[in-house]
Write an enzyme that holds these catalytic residues in place. Structure first.
Site, PDB file in Angstrom:
ATOM      1  N   GLU A  78      -1.770  17.795 -80.843  1.00 23.96           N
ATOM      2  CA  GLU A  78      -2.806  18.550 -80.122  1.00 23.96           C
ATOM      3  C   GLU A  78      -4.192  18.365 -80.718  1.00 23.96           C
ATOM      4  O   GLU A  78      -5.194  18.468 -79.997  1.00 23.96           O
ATOM      5  CB  GLU A  78      -2.461  20.056 -80.143  1.00 23.96           C
TER       6      GLU A  78
ATOM      7  N   HIS B 144      13.839  20.267 -82.045  1.00 20.58           N
ATOM      8  CA  HIS B 144      12.562  20.588 -81.373  1.00 20.58           C
ATOM      9  C   HIS B 144      12.778  20.725 -79.868  1.00 20.58           C
ATOM     10  O   HIS B 144      11.835  20.587 -79.089  1.00 20.58           O
ATOM     11  CB  HIS B 144      11.494  19.486 -81.567  1.00 20.58           C
TER      12      HIS B 144
ATOM     13  N   LYS C 216       9.418  33.671 -90.100  1.00 14.04           N
ATOM     14  CA  LYS C 216       8.208  33.830 -89.285  1.00 14.04           C
ATOM     15  C   LYS C 216       8.543  34.803 -88.177  1.00 14.04           C
ATOM     16  O   LYS C 216       9.644  34.750 -87.622  1.00 14.04           O
ATOM     17  CB  LYS C 216       7.804  32.498 -88.662  1.00 14.04           C
TER      18      LYS C 216
ATOM     19  N   ASN D 126      12.020  33.612 -86.555  1.00 19.11           N
ATOM     20  CA  ASN D 126      12.336  32.241 -86.932  1.00 19.11           C
ATOM     21  C   ASN D 126      12.627  32.252 -88.432  1.00 19.11           C
ATOM     22  O   ASN D 126      11.721  32.209 -89.256  1.00 19.11           O
ATOM     23  CB  ASN D 126      11.132  31.349 -86.593  1.00 19.11           C
TER      24      ASN D 126
ATOM     25  N   ASP E  53      -0.956  16.630 -94.749  1.00 18.39           N
ATOM     26  CA  ASP E  53      -1.781  17.281 -93.733  1.00 18.39           C
ATOM     27  C   ASP E  53      -2.807  16.263 -93.232  1.00 18.39           C
ATOM     28  O   ASP E  53      -3.523  15.650 -94.035  1.00 18.39           O
ATOM     29  CB  ASP E  53      -2.485  18.506 -94.327  1.00 18.39           C
TER      30      ASP E  53
ATOM     31  N   LEU F 137       4.373  16.233 -82.483  1.00 18.35           N
ATOM     32  CA  LEU F 137       3.921  15.754 -83.788  1.00 18.35           C
ATOM     33  C   LEU F 137       3.372  16.904 -84.614  1.00 18.35           C
ATOM     34  O   LEU F 137       2.197  17.267 -84.508  1.00 18.35           O
ATOM     35  CB  LEU F 137       2.832  14.677 -83.602  1.00 18.35           C
TER      36      LEU F 137
ATOM     37  N   ARG G  11      15.276  32.073 -83.142  1.00 16.11           N
ATOM     38  CA  ARG G  11      15.350  30.611 -83.135  1.00 16.11           C
ATOM     39  C   ARG G  11      16.533  30.194 -84.021  1.00 16.11           C
ATOM     40  O   ARG G  11      16.667  30.654 -85.157  1.00 16.11           O
ATOM     41  CB  ARG G  11      14.068  30.014 -83.701  1.00 16.11           C
TER      42      ARG G  11
ATOM     43  N   GLY H 226       7.128  18.361 -88.978  1.00 14.75           N
ATOM     44  CA  GLY H 226       8.280  17.618 -88.476  1.00 14.75           C
ATOM     45  C   GLY H 226       7.817  16.936 -87.193  1.00 14.75           C
ATOM     46  O   GLY H 226       6.911  17.432 -86.533  1.00 14.75           O
TER      47      GLY H 226
ATOM     48  N   ARG I  56       9.238  13.788 -94.529  1.00 18.64           N
ATOM     49  CA  ARG I  56      10.557  13.178 -94.304  1.00 18.64           C
ATOM     50  C   ARG I  56      10.421  11.694 -93.972  1.00 18.64           C
ATOM     51  O   ARG I  56       9.475  11.294 -93.290  1.00 18.64           O
ATOM     52  CB  ARG I  56      11.275  13.864 -93.140  1.00 18.64           C
TER      53      ARG I  56
ATOM     54  N   GLU J 229       6.479  27.567 -78.928  1.00 21.24           N
ATOM     55  CA  GLU J 229       7.929  27.779 -79.037  1.00 21.24           C
ATOM     56  C   GLU J 229       8.285  29.263 -79.019  1.00 21.24           C
ATOM     57  O   GLU J 229       9.310  29.656 -78.481  1.00 21.24           O
ATOM     58  CB  GLU J 229       8.460  27.117 -80.312  1.00 21.24           C
TER      59      GLU J 229
ATOM     60  N   ARG K 198      -5.622  16.562 -91.919  1.00 19.10           N
ATOM     61  CA  ARG K 198      -7.022  16.815 -92.267  1.00 19.10           C
ATOM     62  C   ARG K 198      -7.348  16.147 -93.598  1.00 19.10           C
ATOM     63  O   ARG K 198      -8.393  15.528 -93.775  1.00 19.10           O
ATOM     64  CB  ARG K 198      -7.290  18.322 -92.310  1.00 19.10           C
TER      65      ARG K 198
HETATM   66  P1  ADP Z   1       5.111  22.645 -88.114  1.00 16.28           P
HETATM   67  O1  ADP Z   1       5.325  23.693 -87.050  1.00 16.28           O
HETATM   68  O2  ADP Z   1       6.073  21.504 -88.069  1.00 16.28           O
HETATM   69  O3  ADP Z   1       4.868  23.164 -89.485  1.00 16.28           O
HETATM   70  P2  ADP Z   1       2.535  22.167 -86.819  1.00 16.28           P
HETATM   71  O4  ADP Z   1       2.857  21.834 -85.412  1.00 16.28           O
HETATM   72  O5  ADP Z   1       1.902  23.466 -87.122  1.00 16.28           O
HETATM   73  O6  ADP Z   1       3.778  21.898 -87.749  1.00 16.28           O
HETATM   74  O7  ADP Z   1       1.601  20.992 -87.368  1.00 16.28           O
HETATM   75  C1  ADP Z   1       1.154  20.999 -88.701  1.00 16.28           C
HETATM   76  C2  ADP Z   1       0.365  19.734 -88.981  1.00 16.28           C
HETATM   77  O8  ADP Z   1      -0.581  19.516 -87.926  1.00 16.28           O
HETATM   78  C3  ADP Z   1      -0.458  19.803 -90.241  1.00 16.28           C
HETATM   79  O9  ADP Z   1       0.269  19.368 -91.357  1.00 16.28           O
HETATM   80  C4  ADP Z   1      -1.613  18.865 -89.943  1.00 16.28           C
HETATM   81  O10 ADP Z   1      -1.229  17.541 -90.312  1.00 16.28           O
HETATM   82  C5  ADP Z   1      -1.743  18.902 -88.469  1.00 16.28           C
HETATM   83  N1  ADP Z   1      -2.917  19.672 -87.980  1.00 16.28           N
HETATM   84  C6  ADP Z   1      -2.938  20.936 -87.519  1.00 16.28           C
HETATM   85  N2  ADP Z   1      -4.188  21.286 -87.138  1.00 16.28           N
HETATM   86  C7  ADP Z   1      -4.964  20.208 -87.357  1.00 16.28           C
HETATM   87  C8  ADP Z   1      -6.358  19.907 -87.163  1.00 16.28           C
HETATM   88  N3  ADP Z   1      -7.202  20.814 -86.657  1.00 16.28           N
HETATM   89  N4  ADP Z   1      -6.786  18.685 -87.518  1.00 16.28           N
HETATM   90  C9  ADP Z   1      -5.958  17.767 -88.021  1.00 16.28           C
HETATM   91  N5  ADP Z   1      -4.640  17.978 -88.218  1.00 16.28           N
HETATM   92  C10 ADP Z   1      -4.155  19.173 -87.897  1.00 16.28           C
END
Ligand code: ADP
Length: 399
Positions: free
Chosen positions: A334, A182, A16, A9, A283, A211, A93, A214, A243, A385, A285
């Site tokens: 998730e 996506h 990646k 990717n 993020d 979610l 990808r 992106g 975004r 993916e 968290r």
């Molecule tokens: P991408 O592939 O678009 O970079 P991901 O599907 O890996 O994104 O999602 C990343 C986002 O998911 C993080 O920025 C965070 O907001 C959220 N995230 C991931 N794990 C957790 C978790 N355990 N608790 C809360 N938010 C989380």
């Protein structure tokens, strides 16, 4: 016997990579995974994870060719090089397949050229993909290489969903329409609901929220995508990590006339907006910590986010007519139970009822989170993916 595939990717400044069993289960761990970071900068780095161990080197990385070669060298040093393992295929990808690619394809020189021709539609992504494809084909010339497009699943969107109400000639001359992104994830998730619902895919209407950083949502009827929130570019639709998502296009003219350059506006919309632009964090968290401290900007960011998800949910329920399943996937979908609970709050009148205990109980596997009497079933379905790309690569290789 495992059928190992290398999945690449390539992003604008990173690559990646994973090697995984293309016939593995949806939650199979990759044999190796890694990341080439900060391509084009002096402080480039390569991270490789193998069997619980993590190896990291820091080195300047001039371009994608050098990045991938060095990553392959590091893999070889740890006896997991792509020529040491018995790989069956390489899956790439590719973000934009334009109106040229509806399904994954085996890459030859002509296909590589066509992906290159699509660079004007995805100026940030496709050049990196082409560089990654070229290098990988040079280093691994005897393996089949397969391109899997983020737009592919949405290639056949009904015209009413795909065509913008923009001047027809202008749209046609410049390739302007909704492409959607996506797609690999939306398709991967939507294909899992038949087993969970005990129904045939052809009978199922579903809405999937992907979610992550992106974010996008899709409406899928009988396995076919009928609408999606991302547009000609991945900037449209839901509010995202950095975004804007949907915004009045007049804002662009306004900012431009007020002296901002197109590149500045592009950067603001793509990298300095969304959750980060409102509260300084993207993020969840961190946003949750800020909300616990009653930070007003974090609350506002969260409330806009939820409002937009609910608005899209409503706007897809009506055209679908009836909904069998609502699915949540990717990092936020998730892991953040509160988001799921708030998006689907007070929708009993529409047959949607979340079970709080099921919603909180994160098993890491595909699972039902609605109550038994909810007529619309709600699922959390982890996306993968890389596995989807590996599966396509294997499928085309064996044809
Ligand atoms: P991408 O592939 O678009 O970079 P991901 O599907 O890996 O994104 O999602 C990343 C986002 O998911 C993080 O920025 C965070 O907001 C959220 N995230 C991931 N794990 C957790 C978790 N355990 N608790 C809360 N938010 C989380």
């Amino acid at each position: 016997m495992t059928k190992l595939a290398l999945v690449l990717n390539s992003g604008s400044s990173s690559i990646k990579f994973q090697i995984l069993d293309a016939e593995g289960d949806t939650d199979t761990e990759p044999l190796i995974s890694g990341l080439v970071e900060r391509i084009g900068e002096d402080n480039g780095a390569i991270v490789l994870k193998v069997g619980g161990e993590k190896y990291e080197i820091e080195t300047p990385i001039a371009d994608h060719t050098e990045g991938l070669s060095k990553a392959f060298d590091l893999m070889t040093e740890h006896n997991v090089g792509p020529t040491q393992l018995d790989l069956v295929a390489v899956g790439h990808r590719v973000v934009h397949g334009g109106q040229l690619f509806s399904t994954p394809v085996l890459i030859d020189d002509q296909i590589q050229g066509m992906i290159e021709d699509l660079i004007p539609l995805a100026p940030l992504h496709n050049p990196a993909h082409v560089a990654g494809i070229k290098t990988a084909r040079e280093i691994l010339p005897n393996l089949p290489h397969v391109a899997v497009f983020d737009t592919g699943f949405f290639y056949d969107l009904p015209p009413a969903a795909a065509v913008y109400a923009l001047n027809k000639e202008v749209a046609s001359e410049h390739g302007v329409r909704r492409y959607g992104f996506h797609g690999t994830s939306h398709e991967f998730v939507s294909k899992q609901t038949p087993a969970l619902l005990g129904k045939d895919l052809s009978e199922i209407n579903q809405i999937t929220f992907h979610l992550g950083n992106g974010a996008s949502v899709s409406a899928v009827s009988g396995g076919r995508a009928v609408d999606t929130s991302m547009g000609m570019t991945p900037l449209a639709g839901l509010m995202m990590g950095t975004r804007t998502g949907d915004i009045d296009p007049g804002v662009v003219f306004h900012l431009y006339r007020n002296g901002l350059s197109i590149d500045e506006i592009d950067t603001i919309f793509n990298k300095k907006s969304g959750l980060k632009g409102i509260c300084g964090a993207n993020d969840f968290r961190e946003i949750n910590r800020m909300i616990a401290d009653d930070d007003p900007d974090a609350w506002l960011a969260y409330n806009i986010y939820i409002h937009q998800l609910r608005r899209y949910l409503g706007s897809y329920m009506i055209p679908l007519g009836h909904v069998d399943a609502i699915n949540f996937t990717a990092g936020v979908g998730e892991n953040v139970a509160q988001v799921r609970a708030d998006v689907l709050k007070d929708l009993e009148a529409y047959g949607i009822k979340i079970d709080p205990e099921r919603n909180e109980n994160n098993t890491g596997e595909a699972r039902l989170i609605s109550t038994d009497d909810s007529t619309v079933k709600v699922f959390v379905i982890p996306t993968n993916e890389e596995l989807a790309i590996a599966q396509y690569a294997l499928e085309l290789t064996e044809k």
